[in-house]
Design an enzyme around this catalytic site. Structure first.
Site, short mmCIF file in Angstrom:
data_model
loop_
_atom_site.label_atom_id
_atom_site.label_comp_id
_atom_site.label_asym_id
_atom_site.label_seq_id
_atom_site.Cartn_x
_atom_site.Cartn_y
_atom_site.Cartn_z
N ASP A 196 -11.46 0.34 -70.04
CA ASP A 196 -12.03 -0.22 -68.95
C ASP A 196 -11.27 -0.43 -67.70
O ASP A 196 -10.66 -1.73 -67.67
CB ASP A 196 -12.96 -1.55 -69.67
CG ASP A 196 -14.06 -2.23 -68.70
OD1 ASP A 196 -13.87 -1.85 -67.45
OD2 ASP A 196 -14.61 -3.03 -68.94
N LYS A 247 -3.09 -1.09 -54.52
CA LYS A 247 -3.80 -0.10 -54.80
C LYS A 247 -2.98 1.12 -55.31
O LYS A 247 -3.46 1.78 -56.25
CB LYS A 247 -4.33 0.33 -53.39
CG LYS A 247 -5.43 1.38 -53.49
CD LYS A 247 -4.94 2.84 -53.39
CE LYS A 247 -6.16 3.92 -53.49
NZ LYS A 247 -5.60 5.07 -53.34
N GLU A 261 -7.02 11.89 -56.82
CA GLU A 261 -6.41 11.87 -55.68
C GLU A 261 -5.11 12.77 -56.01
O GLU A 261 -4.53 12.62 -56.74
CB GLU A 261 -5.91 10.52 -55.28
CG GLU A 261 -5.36 10.31 -53.98
CD GLU A 261 -4.89 9.02 -53.65
OE1 GLU A 261 -5.66 8.00 -54.27
OE2 GLU A 261 -4.07 8.83 -52.84
N HIS A 310 1.60 13.70 -48.95
CA HIS A 310 0.19 13.69 -49.13
C HIS A 310 -0.55 14.97 -48.72
O HIS A 310 -1.42 15.35 -49.36
CB HIS A 310 -0.35 12.36 -48.36
CG HIS A 310 -1.27 11.39 -49.13
ND1 HIS A 310 -0.57 10.22 -49.39
CD2 HIS A 310 -2.48 11.57 -49.36
CE1 HIS A 310 -1.62 9.45 -50.01
NE2 HIS A 310 -2.78 10.18 -50.03
C1 MEV Z 1 -2.63 5.95 -51.50
O1 MEV Z 1 -3.51 6.36 -52.55
C2 MEV Z 1 -1.49 4.71 -52.14
C3 MEV Z 1 -0.58 4.30 -50.76
O2 MEV Z 1 -1.18 4.03 -49.83
C4 MEV Z 1 0.06 3.19 -51.57
C5 MEV Z 1 0.83 2.39 -50.52
O3 MEV Z 1 0.65 2.45 -49.59
O4 MEV Z 1 1.80 1.69 -50.86
C6 MEV Z 1 0.17 5.34 -50.41
#
Ligand code: MEV
Length: 440
Positions: A295, A279, A87, A392
């Protein structure tokens, strides 16, 4: 095609080119696709052979980019942290946060424990009291049987540290566990733990099914648990609120800190937000875990179970504002190793550990946690100020340009053109078409 004709038998016995022929014929793969399978083989035959040994039914290697985050200061030491992630914005975000926090003293971290567990799951048809009565002797016999297996680990201050009988019959008839706690020094220790458990299980069955037995024992399975809440790392950053200015965008640092704290509270409260928030933490953690040959499925599964350990899934971080001070903390279980498994056999993992100056498992846990906190801090800071898409999409521009088959000149023209504009696929395509028709 009949049901039986659809089943492929003996696939693993075929050599690579036979496998490709079989798949190619069945799926009608063209030459270009077959070429992809060949193009990603390693030029050095012995390196290639090594990769083929990592897994069954090998076809080709799957490439992922590895980049580094410089300036990751953890407990006063500055690391160059390798991260494997596809990413595009993750490393950029981690690098920005790491550099920022480095200027404020860096990440602090501590490991609260490194205990891992495994279980022998078994059934016992007799009385629970009988098991409780004989368990102390049984435990000594099980431990004695593992002496040889544990001797090297004990030399490294690891080994079996507790063995307990757990009565689970309320949930499932006749179901008990032997719950075993381990320390595995710098190893992930999966094979060690599973070998100990299987040895103990054999003793358990032998002993309980003795001639004067008071019931019947049967082992269902013996396996380590990837739930390692006692392999816990805590990592935090703190500063005066006005020092947050480089991340507060158009907001005043105080306002930014409040919004940031609120975003943290939302992630504590709401599962939909909490999963995305976590995430973002694992963007950083997994990238280090993967780079160092650990792992990541175990790390993720454990982290999410831990996040839900009080019954509600929640964020793994918490922000605190105390007067003029801002503190941001991540607590997560991480069972990592720096010896064994893929860590030293995968040439790039070995190199990644070298880049980290060959840390022990404890240090690696703290570095991975710092990467997680860096990524999460950067994400939440963007979300609460300019929004995530600005950063992003800038990084995503390259992906879009690659999808549209842009050449080097077209790419640099687009990067320049979009440097002060919102990036959207349709807009990039439009601009690219304009350049192309102008040059036609
Ligand atoms: C994208 O890979 C991760 C985010 O969505 C994490 C978040 O929303 O805190 C930007």
């Amino acid at each position: 095609m009949t049901k039986n004709e659809r089943i492929i038998s003996g696939f693993s016995k075929l050599n690579r080119s036979q496998r490709i022929d079989l798949i190619g014929d069945r799926l009608g793969l063209d030459e270009a696709s077959r070429l992809v399978l060949d193009n990603f083989l390693h030029q050095n035959p012995s390196t290639q052979a090594l990769f083929e040994e990592f897994s069954e039914n090998f076809l080709t290697n799957f490439f992922m980019p590895m980049g580094v985050v410089p300036n990751m200061v953890v407990n006063g030491k500055s690391y160059i942290v390798p991260m494997v992630i596809e990413e595009s914005s993750v490393i950029a975000a981690a690098a920005r946060a790491a550099k920022f926090w480095a200027s404020l003293g860096g990440f602090r971290a501590r490991v609260a424990g490194m205990v891992k567990k495994g279980q022998v799951h078994f059934t016992w048809s007799g009385k629970a009291e009988y098991l409780t009565k004989v368990f102390p002797v049984l435990k000594e016999k099980m431990l004695a049987a593992t002496e040889e297996l544990t001797s090297r680990m004990r030399q490294r201050n690891g080994g079996i540290i507790a063995v307990e009988l757990v009565d689970k019959t309320e949930g499932l008839e006749n179901y008990y566990q032997v719950d075993v706690s381990f320390e595995t020094a710098d190893a992930m220790g999966a094979n060690f733990i599973n070998s100990c458990l299987e040895t103990m299980a054999a003793v358990l069955v032998d002993e309980l099914n003795n001639p004067e037995r008071k019931g019947e024992a049967s082992v269902i399975m013996s396996i380590l648990s990837n739930y390692t809440p006692d392999s816990l790392v805590e990592c935090w950053v703190e500063c005066d609120i006005n020092e947050l200015a480089p991340f507060s965008g158009k907001l005043k640092p105080e306002e930014f800190a409040r919004k940031f704290e609120m975003a943290g509270s939302i992630a504590q409260l709401d599962v939909s937000r909490a999963v995305t928030h976590n995430k973002g933490i694992y963007n950083g953690v997994d990238a280090v875990v993967l780079a160092t040959g650990n792992d990541w499925r175990a790390v993720e599964a454990c982290g999410h179970a831990f996040a839900a350990s009080n019954g509600n899934y929640r964020s793994l971080t918490f922000a605190q504002i105390d007067g003029n001070r801002f503190r941001y903390t991540l607590r997560l279980p991480l069972a990592l190793g720096t010896v064994g498994g893929l860590t030293k056999t995968h040439p790039v993992s070995k190199l990644a550990l070298e880049l980290l100056e060959n840390p022990n498992a404890e240090t690696l846990m703290m570095i991975a946690a710092a990467a997680g906190l860096a990524n999460n801090f950067a994400a939440v800071a963007s979300l609460t100020t300019v929004g995530i898409q600005q950063g992003h999409m800038k990084m995503h521009l390259t992906n879009i340009l690659n999808q549209l088959g842009a050449n080097t000149e077209e790419k640099s023209a687009c990067v320049q053109y979009f440097s002060d504009k919102n990036i959207a696929y349709a807009e990039v395509e439009k601009y690219l078409n304009q350049i192309r028709s102008a040059n036609a």
